[in-house]
Scaffold this motif. Sequence first.
Motif, PDB file in Angstrom:
ATOM      1  N   PRO A  41      10.796  28.533  -1.924  1.00  0.00           N
ATOM      2  CA  PRO A  41       9.873  28.053  -2.953  1.00  0.00           C
ATOM      3  C   PRO A  41       8.404  28.176  -2.531  1.00  0.00           C
ATOM      4  N   ASN A  51      10.183  20.501  -1.360  1.00  0.00           N
ATOM      5  CA  ASN A  51      11.382  21.358  -1.424  1.00  0.00           C
ATOM      6  C   ASN A  51      12.656  20.535  -1.256  1.00  0.00           C
ATOM      7  N   ASP A  59       6.082  23.901 -11.001  1.00  0.00           N
ATOM      8  CA  ASP A  59       7.080  24.767 -10.351  1.00  0.00           C
ATOM      9  C   ASP A  59       6.363  25.989  -9.773  1.00  0.00           C
ATOM     10  N   ARG A 119      10.258  22.570  -6.059  1.00  0.00           N
ATOM     11  CA  ARG A 119      11.386  23.513  -6.152  1.00  0.00           C
ATOM     12  C   ARG A 119      12.155  23.396  -4.844  1.00  0.00           C
ATOM     13  N   CYS A 135      16.652  35.116  -6.657  1.00  0.00           N
ATOM     14  CA  CYS A 135      15.817  33.967  -7.062  1.00  0.00           C
ATOM     15  C   CYS A 135      14.928  34.313  -8.252  1.00  0.00           C
TER      16      CYS A 135
END
Lengths: 186, 579
Positions: B344, B439, B483, B510, B563
């Motif tokens: 992330p 995270n 995000d 995230r 992802c």
Amino acid sequence: MNIMIVGVGGQGTLLASRILGKVAIKQGYDVKVSEVHGMSQRGGSVVTYVKYGEKVYSPIIDKGEADLVLAFEMLEAMRALPYLKKGGKMIANTQKMNPMPVITGAMPYPEDIEQKISAKADLLAVDALSLAEQAGTIKAVNVVLIGVLAASMDVDKEVWVDVIRETVPERFIDLNIKAFELGYNL
Amino acid sequence: MKKLMLGNEAVARGAFEAGVGVVSSYPGTPSTEITENIVKYNDVYVEWAPNEKVACEVAIGASIAGARAMTCMKHVGLNVMADPVFTVSYTGVNGGLVLCVADDPGMHSSQNEQDSRHYAKASKILMLEPSDSAECRDFTKEAFTLSEQFDTPVFIRLSTRVSHSQSLVEECERADKPLKDYDKDPGKYVMMPGNAIKRHVVVEERMRALEAMAEKTPLNTVEENGSNIGVISAGIAYVYAKEALGDKVDYLKLGVVYPLPAEKIKAFAAKHDKVIVIEELDPVIEEYVKSLGVEVIGKDGFTLLGEYTPAMIAKAVLGEDAPEFEVIDEPTPVRPPVMCAGCPHRGTFYVLKKLGLIVSGDIGCYTLGATPPLQSVDTTICMGASVSAAHGMAKARGDEFNKKLVSVIGDSTFIHSGITGLIDIVYNKGNNTVIILDNSITGMTGHQDNPTTGFTIRKEPTKQVDLVALARAIGIEHVVVADPFDVKEFERIVKQEVEREEPSVIVAQRPCALLPPMRKKYSGHCRITDKCKKCKMCMKLGCPAISIENGEVRIDRTQCNGCGLCTNVCPFHAIEKED
């Protein structure tokens, strides 16, 4: 016996070194296994050592001291070559993974590594990635390579299989035994 | 039966066998697995504390209350817990108290190479140093005994190679250690000047008693091989010396590294023509031996930097050359650690780099935001410094500079040491923007829960710190959750918040890509289609799965976890997800 396992963080070198360590114990040896944790594990070069014999003091292996190098990736194989003892054997997975300097274009990935290592040492190059895929998952590369290593060592196959059973999570046992067999019977 | 155990696992085993009742720690490589292994033992109370100071104080409280207690940390964690350490040296203990600290020679996973032995001397606390896993177990048990015998906390000093090497350990039964009585004793436990003055006298008396113990203890051993060379060593350096020198020299192996045994050292030196001290990092033993008037070779023959090796020792002591070896004589690209595929933090640093911001960084996986190609992080000092140092930068250079400045700090690091810095910003009218990289886990040390995850170390559900409510309670009025994979929106928010002439917090939320729910969520792979114009925008992400080969951008399926971040940055929609 000094065995060095090299690869890229995330490839499962730790599991391979633990399997090897347990096999050595079952042979009645004194054993030391040196691992890498933390930051260096994050996709960087990882090096683990497995040493066994009557009595082992240092857990690490210096240049020119490894009887056997098990490399999970070609560039890492090239990097580890200086650690191989003269007359030692290297088993290398032919897989190539680009490190950041190659990705950013700062440096090229070296060419013909397999030939270059073969010119200087006893190299067994294996496409462990394809065999792992055949076993069911590319994540089994580590156990395929353990299989290849096992075939070149003087230890009963059953010992290896037992240790794999003891070491991997139960639901992955069959897959890992299959991966081991593919490497062993190469 | 003997078992192969990590040094850290063996420390945990030793503590368990010694009847430890309470363990409180903060994770830090190379110490983390000690506390993680305590979890295996149901009859021990174990926790992750918010930081090492808290952890140490929890252990101190448990000791005063009568339990055997332990705290474990990496070397820099010892700096954080130093405050209670220097005073618990004065109070002493009730139940045995062990402070386990792991140094990192070679800096495999650390920001400095400090030598924790200095703390033992500075705080006048006994320190033991094991060489392998069997000693890790034995010394830890002995540490609890010595702690109660001498009414002192005891340090166990480890180093990366001891902590992270497995060797054979014999397991024993757990000792039955009922709680000691708790008696109110303010003269011992209330350290105000009138009491502390008296306790300092006790500390100095204890030092004399510990020095006498160090002369006799079997933890310090002499190994005679009939050589005129005597080696004094401890910890991992001792096994390196044994490997390199075998029985060609005599050894004084020190299991107690503070206080050092003066008479034993003098007697050992007197029997040898040449005395060599073999120790990694600082010349702690060497300087002590020299202070006794003993001539000794120490750092002159070795180095202050990094780790020793047996080959280095064989060369320095015996003049033996290392074995020959082969090399391929051409440039070999290094392989530094990188953020994982799906990380992330990649989205965050992509945006920070794009905006050309100055980034005050911190300790965690996201320190990798300093490496190419993201290269956004400007500073990394210690846990929490991202927040407070940015405040200092802004105060030094003013508002315009501050509009180009952000702090980045992980959720666990923010709880550890970021909160006080944020309070400083609000209290002292700073306008900084702090990005908390949430995270949902303590990442770098291998997925430990923390007060923001909602789970304890034993995975029991617990209250979860609400980062938004916390920031608001401190007085931050502008708190935004975003995000980092929604790069356009994330960029808009960062721009908006840095421009603001008030302090603000962005919670970049995230979860770590390696957490089981994310492994499930991310599936398939990304693929470059023929719409690719080779603009290389995707290359700016520094994703380990994306590279250029023969002029073509390609995605390595063995590395890609699907992802989808790259699909969000491609201006030509030339990257597609496939199953």
